[in-house]
Write a protein that holds these residues in place. Structure first.
Motif, short mmCIF file in Angstrom:
data_model
loop_
_atom_site.label_atom_id
_atom_site.label_comp_id
_atom_site.label_asym_id
_atom_site.label_seq_id
_atom_site.Cartn_x
_atom_site.Cartn_y
_atom_site.Cartn_z
N VAL A 140 0.84 -1.20 0.00
CA VAL A 140 0.00 0.00 0.00
C VAL A 140 0.87 1.25 0.00
O VAL A 140 0.60 2.22 -0.72
CB VAL A 140 -0.95 0.00 1.21
CG1 VAL A 140 -1.62 1.35 1.37
CG2 VAL A 140 -2.01 -1.09 1.06
N HIS A 141 1.94 1.24 0.79
CA HIS A 141 2.80 2.41 0.89
C HIS A 141 3.43 2.77 -0.45
O HIS A 141 3.71 3.93 -0.73
CB HIS A 141 3.90 2.19 1.93
CG HIS A 141 4.87 1.12 1.56
ND1 HIS A 141 4.56 -0.22 1.62
CD2 HIS A 141 6.15 1.18 1.08
CE1 HIS A 141 5.59 -0.94 1.22
NE2 HIS A 141 6.57 -0.12 0.90
N VAL A 142 3.64 1.77 -1.32
CA VAL A 142 4.24 2.01 -2.63
C VAL A 142 3.31 2.89 -3.46
O VAL A 142 3.73 3.88 -4.09
CB VAL A 142 4.52 0.68 -3.37
CG1 VAL A 142 5.08 0.95 -4.76
CG2 VAL A 142 5.48 -0.18 -2.55
N VAL A 143 2.01 2.58 -3.45
CA VAL A 143 1.04 3.35 -4.23
C VAL A 143 0.81 4.72 -3.60
O VAL A 143 0.68 5.73 -4.31
CB VAL A 143 -0.29 2.58 -4.36
CG1 VAL A 143 -1.27 3.36 -5.22
CG2 VAL A 143 -0.05 1.20 -4.96
N VAL A 144 0.78 4.80 -2.27
CA VAL A 144 0.58 6.08 -1.60
C VAL A 144 1.72 7.04 -1.94
O VAL A 144 1.48 8.20 -2.30
CB VAL A 144 0.47 5.87 -0.07
CG1 VAL A 144 0.55 7.22 0.65
CG2 VAL A 144 -0.83 5.16 0.28
N PHE A 145 2.95 6.58 -1.86
CA PHE A 145 4.09 7.44 -2.19
C PHE A 145 4.11 7.76 -3.69
O PHE A 145 4.57 8.83 -4.09
CB PHE A 145 5.40 6.80 -1.75
CG PHE A 145 5.79 7.13 -0.34
CD1 PHE A 145 6.65 8.18 -0.07
CD2 PHE A 145 5.29 6.39 0.72
CE1 PHE A 145 7.01 8.49 1.23
CE2 PHE A 145 5.63 6.69 2.03
CZ PHE A 145 6.50 7.75 2.29
N PHE A 146 3.62 6.85 -4.52
CA PHE A 146 3.51 7.13 -5.95
C PHE A 146 2.58 8.31 -6.18
O PHE A 146 2.88 9.20 -6.98
CB PHE A 146 2.97 5.88 -6.67
CG PHE A 146 2.89 6.02 -8.17
CD1 PHE A 146 3.95 5.65 -8.98
CD2 PHE A 146 1.74 6.53 -8.77
CE1 PHE A 146 3.87 5.77 -10.36
CE2 PHE A 146 1.66 6.67 -10.15
CZ PHE A 146 2.73 6.28 -10.95
N ILE A 147 1.45 8.35 -5.46
CA ILE A 147 0.53 9.48 -5.59
C ILE A 147 1.20 10.77 -5.12
O ILE A 147 1.10 11.81 -5.77
CB ILE A 147 -0.77 9.21 -4.80
CG1 ILE A 147 -1.55 8.05 -5.43
CG2 ILE A 147 -1.65 10.46 -4.77
CD1 ILE A 147 -2.77 7.62 -4.64
N PHE A 148 1.90 10.71 -3.97
CA PHE A 148 2.61 11.89 -3.48
C PHE A 148 3.57 12.44 -4.52
O PHE A 148 3.57 13.64 -4.83
CB PHE A 148 3.43 11.54 -2.23
CG PHE A 148 2.65 11.22 -0.99
CD1 PHE A 148 1.28 11.44 -0.92
CD2 PHE A 148 3.30 10.69 0.12
CE1 PHE A 148 0.57 11.13 0.24
CE2 PHE A 148 2.60 10.39 1.28
CZ PHE A 148 1.24 10.60 1.34
N ILE A 149 4.42 11.55 -5.06
CA ILE A 149 5.59 11.97 -5.84
C ILE A 149 5.28 12.15 -7.32
O ILE A 149 5.59 13.18 -7.91
CB ILE A 149 6.73 10.95 -5.63
CG1 ILE A 149 7.22 11.00 -4.18
CG2 ILE A 149 7.89 11.22 -6.59
CD1 ILE A 149 8.16 9.87 -3.80
N VAL A 150 4.68 11.13 -7.94
CA VAL A 150 4.48 11.14 -9.38
C VAL A 150 3.20 11.87 -9.77
O VAL A 150 3.18 12.67 -10.71
CB VAL A 150 4.48 9.70 -9.94
CG1 VAL A 150 4.30 9.72 -11.46
CG2 VAL A 150 5.77 8.98 -9.56
N SER A 151 2.12 11.62 -9.04
CA SER A 151 0.82 12.19 -9.40
C SER A 151 0.67 13.64 -8.98
O SER A 151 -0.31 14.29 -9.36
CB SER A 151 -0.31 11.35 -8.79
OG SER A 151 -0.26 10.02 -9.24
N ASN A 152 1.63 14.16 -8.20
CA ASN A 152 1.48 15.53 -7.72
C ASN A 152 2.79 16.31 -7.75
O ASN A 152 3.04 17.08 -8.67
CB ASN A 152 0.88 15.53 -6.30
CG ASN A 152 -0.57 15.13 -6.28
OD1 ASN A 152 -1.46 15.94 -6.52
ND2 ASN A 152 -0.82 13.85 -6.02
N ILE A 153 3.65 16.12 -6.76
CA ILE A 153 4.79 17.01 -6.55
C ILE A 153 5.75 17.01 -7.74
O ILE A 153 6.31 18.05 -8.09
CB ILE A 153 5.51 16.64 -5.24
CG1 ILE A 153 4.56 16.88 -4.06
CG2 ILE A 153 6.79 17.46 -5.06
CD1 ILE A 153 5.06 16.34 -2.74
#
Length: 445
Positions: A140-153
């Motif tokens: 789960v943490h892999v997808v959450v950090f993906f949203i943080f990093i790739v999908s936004n910042i």
């Protein structure tokens, strides 16, 4: 419109539409899924019909045409081109999701996000990343950090990266201005987040290991299908750069709205690239990517209503302290009359977390005066704060930025048990909010 003479009630359709987008998918998901277009149309008419009755059909038509040709069409044409080109590239084969590889994929995604958009980079990399980790017990943490990093910042450095920045580009902000002015902020957040992800991922990897059998066997070599779309992506970048660097005196008047020749050629070229991508990409590539028009259709319908209903809100904000939203202007203004970058960062960011970050950017861009030249020079820190707040804090909730929900849906479809709306906010509250506080003291004091 003279915003100083308008009533705050003219902002109700815009507020109602944004609240519908934020709450109805949670409160009435089945209704929203089938009828969101009707909801958008209802709020749009709630503005347009009374406006036409009070100010005349000619004024209402002018506002409609201006919203379409000055902002909506260029915006949606670019998003469609990026979505189509990214959907035509498929990464085949099976990677193995060790901490080092996962961190590298997130870092690559962060770089790509400012080139092909957060939506494009997310759609390109989320499926191979999930495939790489389908033999991990805790992912789960892999997808959450993906949203943080790739999908936004990661999308904070160019107008291609995230919709708010493209709206700023359409308003006159230079193409490379954002990269020059918030690169340190972005680099700080990405380095800290990637390091933190590697530590968390290494912990779970060492604790749990991998499943005895990999659900995705190594049956194909690692490679790309649909490589022609890389060249088409270069065409998208070239067209956007052309429209920003070429200052042509040729303009066309469309019912009172000036449409410049560079922008017209850019949009025509983007439509051509979209059609070329569809024609040149093999059907198997689209099938392997589960490519479909549903997400793009939803974005197109939602933003049609947003760009129309936001018109009176922008007019009232432009009126400054003399307008009905003077309290908003006062809240982000220091006692000496100068804008407060820290307040702009948090005001833009908090609203971008729960509403859509593109219209939120527009609201505060206009609150700060709406003059791109002044904002890029005299008030550069303020524009940087607005840009960073809109892009960075879109990661705080699932509804802050369009790719967030798209990534969540794909992950759940692939068997990842993603956190609930408030469960995701627990992740962002524990990880992102402290980083944003540090960012405020480092860059926006």
């Amino acid at each position: 419109m003279n915003g100083a003479t308008l009533s705050p009630f003219w902002g109700v359709p815009f507020a109602g539409l944004l609240l519908s987008i934020a709450l109805m998918p949670l409160a009435a998901p089945a209704f929203w899924h089938h009828h969101y277009g009707k909801v958008v149309a209802a709020w749009s008419l709630a503005f347009l019909v009374p406006f036409a009755a009070l100010f005349g059909a000619s004024s209402a038509s002018h506002e409609l045409v201006h919203a379409l040709f000055a902002e909506y069409i260029p915006f949606i044409v670019l998003l469609t081109a990026l979505y189509t080109v990214a959907g035509g590239i498929h990464i085949r084969g099976n990677l193995h999701g060790a901490p080092g590889l996962n961190t590298a994929i997130l870092a690559i995604g962060a770089l790509l996000a400012s080139v092909m958009g957060t939506t494009g980079a997310s759609m390109l990399l989320i499926r191979p990343l999930i495939r790489a980790n389908d033999n991990r017990q805790h992912k789960v943490h892999v997808v959450v950090f993906f949203i943080f990093i790739v999908s936004n910042i990661g999308g904070s450095l160019t107008p291609l990266g995230d919709p708010p920045l493209f709206l700023g580009f359409l308003k006159g902000v230079d193409f490379f201005w954002t990269a020059k002015n918030i690169l340190p902020d972005t680099a700080f957040l990405l380095v800290v987040l990637l390091a933190l992800f590697w530590l968390i991922d290494r912990h779970y990897y060492a604790k749990e290991g991998v499943l005895p059998a990999d659900p995705t066997p190594d049956t194909a070599s690692i490679g790309f299908d649909g490589t022609v779309n890389f060249a088409l992506l270069g065409g998208v970048v070239g067209l956007v750069l052309m429209s920003g660097l070429w200052k042509s005196p040729v303009t066309f008047d469309v019912y009172g709205t000036a449409v410049g020749l560079p922008g017209l050629l850019r949009d025509a070229g983007l439509v051509a690239i979209t059609l070329l991508s569809l024609a040149l990409t093999a059907r198997k590539v689209h099938a392997d990517n589960n490519f479909g028009w549903g997400p793009m259709a939803e974005v197109a319908k939602l933003f049609a209503g947003i760009f129309l209903t936001i018109a009176p809100v922008i007019a009232m904000l432009k009126a400054g302290t003399d307008g009905p939203f003077g309290v908003v202007v006062a809240a982000v203004t220091r006692a000496d009359g100068q804008p407060d970058p820290a307040m702009y960062f948090w005001a833009t960011g908090v609203l971008s977390s729960f509403l859509d970050n593109a219209p939120t950017y527009l609201v505060f861009f206009n609150t700060a005066g709406g003059d791109a030249q002044a904002l890029m020079t005299t008030f550069a820190t303020t524009l940087a704060a607005i840009s960073a707040g809109a892009v960075f804090m879109g990661a705080n909730t699932y509804i802050g930025n369009a790719p967030n929900l798209m990534v969540k849906a794909i992950a759940e479809d692939r068997g990842v048990k993603m956190p609930s709306f408030f469960g995701y906010m627990a992740w962002s509250g524990a990880i992102l909010v402290p980083l944003f506080i540090v960012t405020t003291f480092l860059f926006f004091r």
